[in-house]
Design a protein around this motif. Sequence first.
Motif, PDB file in Angstrom:
ATOM      1  N   ILE A 144       0.842  -1.203   0.000  1.00 31.53           N
ATOM      2  CA  ILE A 144       0.000   0.000   0.000  1.00 31.53           C
ATOM      3  C   ILE A 144       0.875   1.250   0.000  1.00 31.53           C
ATOM      4  O   ILE A 144       0.631   2.186  -0.769  1.00 31.53           O
ATOM      5  CB  ILE A 144      -0.958  -0.013   1.210  1.00 31.53           C
ATOM      6  CG1 ILE A 144      -1.995  -1.119   1.032  1.00 31.53           C
ATOM      7  CG2 ILE A 144      -1.629   1.349   1.397  1.00 31.53           C
ATOM      8  CD1 ILE A 144      -2.800  -1.422   2.287  1.00 31.53           C
ATOM      9  N   LYS A 145       1.890   1.273   0.854  1.00 35.85           N
ATOM     10  CA  LYS A 145       2.781   2.437   0.944  1.00 35.85           C
ATOM     11  C   LYS A 145       3.616   2.606  -0.324  1.00 35.85           C
ATOM     12  O   LYS A 145       3.725   3.707  -0.865  1.00 35.85           O
ATOM     13  CB  LYS A 145       3.697   2.310   2.163  1.00 35.85           C
ATOM     14  CG  LYS A 145       2.984   2.453   3.479  1.00 35.85           C
ATOM     15  CD  LYS A 145       3.919   2.154   4.635  1.00 35.85           C
ATOM     16  CE  LYS A 145       3.145   2.014   5.924  1.00 35.85           C
ATOM     17  NZ  LYS A 145       3.950   1.459   7.007  1.00 35.85           N
ATOM     18  N   TYR A 168      -3.792   4.618  -1.841  1.00 29.56           N
ATOM     19  CA  TYR A 168      -4.721   5.308  -0.967  1.00 29.56           C
ATOM     20  C   TYR A 168      -5.395   6.433  -1.739  1.00 29.56           C
ATOM     21  O   TYR A 168      -4.900   6.905  -2.754  1.00 29.56           O
ATOM     22  CB  TYR A 168      -4.056   5.817   0.305  1.00 29.56           C
ATOM     23  CG  TYR A 168      -2.637   6.306   0.159  1.00 29.56           C
ATOM     24  CD1 TYR A 168      -2.363   7.590  -0.284  1.00 29.56           C
ATOM     25  CD2 TYR A 168      -1.565   5.481   0.485  1.00 29.56           C
ATOM     26  CE1 TYR A 168      -1.063   8.032  -0.402  1.00 29.56           C
ATOM     27  CE2 TYR A 168      -0.259   5.928   0.368  1.00 29.56           C
ATOM     28  CZ  TYR A 168      -0.018   7.203  -0.076  1.00 29.56           C
ATOM     29  OH  TYR A 168       1.262   7.652  -0.196  1.00 29.56           O
ATOM     30  N   ASP A 169      -6.528   6.790  -1.209  1.00 33.26           N
ATOM     31  CA  ASP A 169      -7.378   7.774  -1.860  1.00 33.26           C
ATOM     32  C   ASP A 169      -7.799   8.813  -0.832  1.00 33.26           C
ATOM     33  O   ASP A 169      -8.954   8.846  -0.405  1.00 33.26           O
ATOM     34  CB  ASP A 169      -8.603   7.066  -2.459  1.00 33.26           C
ATOM     35  CG  ASP A 169      -9.426   7.969  -3.352  1.00 33.26           C
ATOM     36  OD1 ASP A 169      -8.853   8.920  -3.917  1.00 33.26           O
ATOM     37  OD2 ASP A 169     -10.638   7.720  -3.473  1.00 33.26           O
ATOM     38  N   GLY A 170      -6.848   9.593  -0.384  1.00 30.96           N
ATOM     39  CA  GLY A 170      -7.142  10.617   0.607  1.00 30.96           C
ATOM     40  C   GLY A 170      -6.581  10.265   1.969  1.00 30.96           C
ATOM     41  O   GLY A 170      -5.864   9.281   2.139  1.00 30.96           O
ATOM     42  N   ASP A 226      -7.314   2.721  -1.126  1.00 32.47           N
ATOM     43  CA  ASP A 226      -7.912   2.560  -2.460  1.00 32.47           C
ATOM     44  C   ASP A 226      -7.907   1.058  -2.737  1.00 32.47           C
ATOM     45  O   ASP A 226      -6.935   0.509  -3.252  1.00 32.47           O
ATOM     46  CB  ASP A 226      -7.097   3.326  -3.504  1.00 32.47           C
ATOM     47  CG  ASP A 226      -7.689   3.251  -4.903  1.00 32.47           C
ATOM     48  OD1 ASP A 226      -8.479   2.321  -5.179  1.00 32.47           O
ATOM     49  OD2 ASP A 226      -7.342   4.112  -5.727  1.00 32.47           O
ATOM     50  N   GLU A 227      -9.004   0.389  -2.375  1.00 36.49           N
ATOM     51  CA  GLU A 227      -9.085  -1.073  -2.478  1.00 36.49           C
ATOM     52  C   GLU A 227      -8.910  -1.559  -3.912  1.00 36.49           C
ATOM     53  O   GLU A 227      -8.254  -2.573  -4.149  1.00 36.49           O
ATOM     54  CB  GLU A 227     -10.408  -1.573  -1.907  1.00 36.49           C
ATOM     55  CG  GLU A 227     -10.519  -1.387  -0.415  1.00 36.49           C
ATOM     56  CD  GLU A 227     -11.852  -1.866   0.142  1.00 36.49           C
ATOM     57  OE1 GLU A 227     -12.651  -2.474  -0.606  1.00 36.49           O
ATOM     58  OE2 GLU A 227     -12.088  -1.637   1.345  1.00 36.49           O
TER      59      GLU A 227
END
Length: 165
Positions: free
Chosen positions: A44-45, A50-52, A63-64
């Motif tokens: 993820i990092k 991510y989305d926000g 952000d799945e």
Amino acid sequence: MADETERRRPNILVTGTPGVGKTATAAMLAERLGLQHINVGDIIKQHKCYDGHDDALDTHILDEDKLLDLMEAMFQKCAADNIGIVADYHSCELFPERWLTERGYNDNKRSENMEAEIMQVVLDEARESYDVDIVQELPSNTKDDMEANVERCIAWAEQWVKDNA
């Protein structure tokens, strides 16, 4: 992705609230079984999945779709290369069944994590998301627990390989 009958190596998902030893357990398990370890939090990092940002919890909003697209490709490659996966993450409900405290958290995030552990949120999510036969609750309170968990998972994985070879 290759369907269940095509895979020759198991995929294992290790879940639990932050700080319970998921990554250490998953890494030991992957090393002992010769599987690929994937720390989903690192993915993820690294790929900014991510989305926000949630300011109250001081954390990114996942952000799945982006994460699952990336992981689908990883699972496909590993299946094609006859490599199983041990993935670790604090939640399980977003992963398709076919795959299978000092961390800088602010007070709100630590409180949420503690409430999740007390209320067995992750275990309940796993039981709701997957067939009851594939969900195992293992204690992770001591290093001995972690080592016993690895041994139990190794025995399961070896049996899976025999059953699916």
